[in-house]
Design a protein around this motif. Sequence first.
Motif, mmCIF file in Angstrom:
data_model
loop_
_atom_site.group_PDB
_atom_site.id
_atom_site.type_symbol
_atom_site.label_atom_id
_atom_site.label_comp_id
_atom_site.label_asym_id
_atom_site.label_seq_id
_atom_site.Cartn_x
_atom_site.Cartn_y
_atom_site.Cartn_z
ATOM 1 N N PRO A 35 36.366 47.298 44.381
ATOM 2 C CA PRO A 35 35.527 46.197 43.905
ATOM 3 C C PRO A 35 34.026 46.513 44.000
ATOM 4 O O PRO A 35 33.582 47.314 44.831
ATOM 5 C CB PRO A 35 35.885 45.065 44.861
ATOM 6 C CG PRO A 35 36.190 45.780 46.147
ATOM 7 C CD PRO A 35 36.668 47.177 45.807
ATOM 8 N N PHE A 36 33.259 45.821 43.166
ATOM 9 C CA PHE A 36 31.799 45.898 43.177
ATOM 10 C C PHE A 36 31.260 44.474 43.065
ATOM 11 O O PHE A 36 31.754 43.672 42.280
ATOM 12 C CB PHE A 36 31.280 46.746 42.009
ATOM 13 C CG PHE A 36 31.746 48.167 42.054
ATOM 14 C CD1 PHE A 36 30.986 49.159 42.662
ATOM 15 C CD2 PHE A 36 32.968 48.525 41.486
ATOM 16 C CE1 PHE A 36 31.429 50.472 42.708
ATOM 17 C CE2 PHE A 36 33.419 49.837 41.522
ATOM 18 C CZ PHE A 36 32.643 50.809 42.137
ATOM 19 N N PHE A 37 30.225 44.164 43.862
ATOM 20 C CA PHE A 37 29.646 42.818 43.886
ATOM 21 C C PHE A 37 28.179 42.846 43.479
ATOM 22 O O PHE A 37 27.432 43.716 43.924
ATOM 23 C CB PHE A 37 29.689 42.222 45.300
ATOM 24 C CG PHE A 37 31.067 41.873 45.793
ATOM 25 C CD1 PHE A 37 32.173 41.905 44.973
ATOM 26 C CD2 PHE A 37 31.241 41.500 47.116
ATOM 27 C CE1 PHE A 37 33.428 41.585 45.435
ATOM 28 C CE2 PHE A 37 32.497 41.173 47.594
ATOM 29 C CZ PHE A 37 33.587 41.217 46.765
ATOM 30 N N LYS A 38 27.787 41.857 42.686
ATOM 31 C CA LYS A 38 26.378 41.526 42.495
ATOM 32 C C LYS A 38 26.164 40.192 43.181
ATOM 33 O O LYS A 38 26.720 39.175 42.770
ATOM 34 C CB LYS A 38 26.000 41.438 41.025
ATOM 35 C CG LYS A 38 24.511 41.174 40.817
ATOM 36 C CD LYS A 38 24.154 41.010 39.366
ATOM 37 C CE LYS A 38 22.637 40.884 39.181
ATOM 38 N NZ LYS A 38 22.057 39.787 39.981
ATOM 39 N N MET A 39 25.333 40.175 44.241
ATOM 40 C CA MET A 39 25.179 39.002 45.080
ATOM 41 C C MET A 39 23.715 38.572 45.159
ATOM 42 O O MET A 39 22.832 39.411 45.335
ATOM 43 C CB MET A 39 25.693 39.293 46.491
ATOM 44 C CG MET A 39 27.071 39.929 46.538
ATOM 45 S SD MET A 39 27.608 40.390 48.221
ATOM 46 C CE MET A 39 27.979 38.780 48.903
ATOM 47 N N SER B 88 19.150 40.045 47.345
ATOM 48 C CA SER B 88 19.838 40.334 46.095
ATOM 49 C C SER B 88 20.340 41.762 46.171
ATOM 50 O O SER B 88 19.584 42.683 46.510
ATOM 51 C CB SER B 88 18.900 40.156 44.898
ATOM 52 O OG SER B 88 19.577 40.422 43.683
ATOM 53 N N VAL B 89 21.623 41.965 45.883
ATOM 54 C CA VAL B 89 22.206 43.289 46.029
ATOM 55 C C VAL B 89 23.329 43.474 45.018
ATOM 56 O O VAL B 89 24.038 42.524 44.670
ATOM 57 C CB VAL B 89 22.726 43.481 47.473
ATOM 58 C CG1 VAL B 89 23.823 42.496 47.802
ATOM 59 C CG2 VAL B 89 23.193 44.911 47.692
ATOM 60 N N PHE B 90 23.489 44.717 44.526
ATOM 61 C CA PHE B 90 24.600 45.077 43.644
ATOM 62 C C PHE B 90 25.163 46.387 44.162
ATOM 63 O O PHE B 90 24.570 47.448 43.963
ATOM 64 C CB PHE B 90 24.124 45.215 42.198
ATOM 65 C CG PHE B 90 25.241 45.503 41.215
ATOM 66 C CD1 PHE B 90 26.557 45.213 41.513
ATOM 67 C CD2 PHE B 90 24.943 46.074 39.982
ATOM 68 C CE1 PHE B 90 27.566 45.471 40.607
ATOM 69 C CE2 PHE B 90 25.949 46.343 39.073
ATOM 70 C CZ PHE B 90 27.263 46.036 39.379
ATOM 71 N N ARG B 91 26.289 46.302 44.868
ATOM 72 C CA ARG B 91 26.836 47.464 45.548
ATOM 73 C C ARG B 91 28.375 47.416 45.562
ATOM 74 O O ARG B 91 28.990 46.407 45.231
ATOM 75 C CB ARG B 91 26.361 47.510 47.014
ATOM 76 C CG ARG B 91 24.877 47.669 47.212
ATOM 77 C CD ARG B 91 24.377 49.070 46.913
ATOM 78 N NE ARG B 91 23.006 49.260 47.375
ATOM 79 C CZ ARG B 91 21.928 48.898 46.698
ATOM 80 N NH1 ARG B 91 22.075 48.301 45.522
ATOM 81 N NH2 ARG B 91 20.717 49.107 47.183
ATOM 82 N N GLN B 92 28.947 48.518 46.014
ATOM 83 C CA GLN B 92 30.385 48.600 46.217
ATOM 84 C C GLN B 92 30.793 47.734 47.403
ATOM 85 O O GLN B 92 30.113 47.676 48.423
ATOM 86 C CB GLN B 92 30.794 50.045 46.484
ATOM 87 C CG GLN B 92 32.265 50.241 46.800
ATOM 88 C CD GLN B 92 32.569 51.671 47.210
ATOM 89 O OE1 GLN B 92 31.963 52.608 46.698
ATOM 90 N NE2 GLN B 92 33.494 51.840 48.145
ATOM 91 N N ALA B 93 31.933 47.053 47.267
ATOM 92 C CA ALA B 93 32.504 46.272 48.355
ATOM 93 C C ALA B 93 33.634 47.068 49.013
ATOM 94 O O ALA B 93 33.841 48.244 48.719
ATOM 95 C CB ALA B 93 32.994 44.924 47.837
#
Length: 307
Positions: free
Chosen positions: A106-110, A129-134
């Motif tokens: 999964p990958f999240f943009k939070m 604010s972050v967009f990374r691998q979960a």
Amino acid sequence: MKYTFVALSACLGLFAATSAHATENGSPTTAMGTYTFGSGFLPPATPTGTFGLRTAYYTTDDLRLNNGDRSDNDLSIDVFSVGVAYIRMTDQTLFGGRYGFGGVMPFFKMDADLDVNINGTTVFSDDASVFRQADLQLLPLMLAWNPAPNMGITAQFQIQAPTGDYDEDRLISPGLNHWAFSPILGISYITASGLELSTLSQFDINTENPDTHYRSGTEYRNEFAIGQHIESYTVGLGGYYYHQITDDKGDSLGSQDGNRARVWALGPAVSFFKPGLPSVWFHAYKEFGARNRTQGYNIAMRIAQSF
């Protein structure tokens, strides 16, 4: 055959500046709203396997306390997630069921904002604010039984590894920085008239976060759906119930027991299945009855195809 795949969606990282604790940073260990129709079925055995893609969006500005009242703190969280899944079912059997294995990346943009208010005064403010691998999810054991043509049962064991991006000092992180082990049981039944009843239960058993020495309590969730088959479509109602069943443990709690989170969700759900074509699921849920966590909106679509 109807089938589904496991995927990780919104991880709701947040800080609650109260005495309430409900899993570390208020974040559930695994995603809710993953399963709807067909949760008791797994893919057929094929030469290559089954690939899946899930996109989900979770949004909330509503943080609930232990008594269910809305917190005075100002909170806003938006999470967009993409999960890539693979399942490989075989013709081998174990305990009388077809054996398979799989995994999810999964990958999240939070995006999150938090203002902590005491007596009408903001004493703490933060945003991230972050967009990374979960965290990676591995499914080394997947078993499927079909006791009748219109009934499916699946038992799975999932391992969630702390591979995702994590920062102890950041307001939100896609990764949780601890392991989790999850037994899963799903059942689907379809009547002669095409009415489907599906349910799936999962426990998340967590290890300690080594950076914070915090261990989230064991979490239980049940996902359910009821709908009518109309040619290639199934249309109906879906949802989930989430409940933390044991207390959190950690130095930051002192002698105080960790309060336990819970929430309900309900909303429309639809799926499409036709042999030879990709299968599609969609749902839009509204959460309610939250305690010690947020309640918001969960919208998701997933697609899967066997090769």
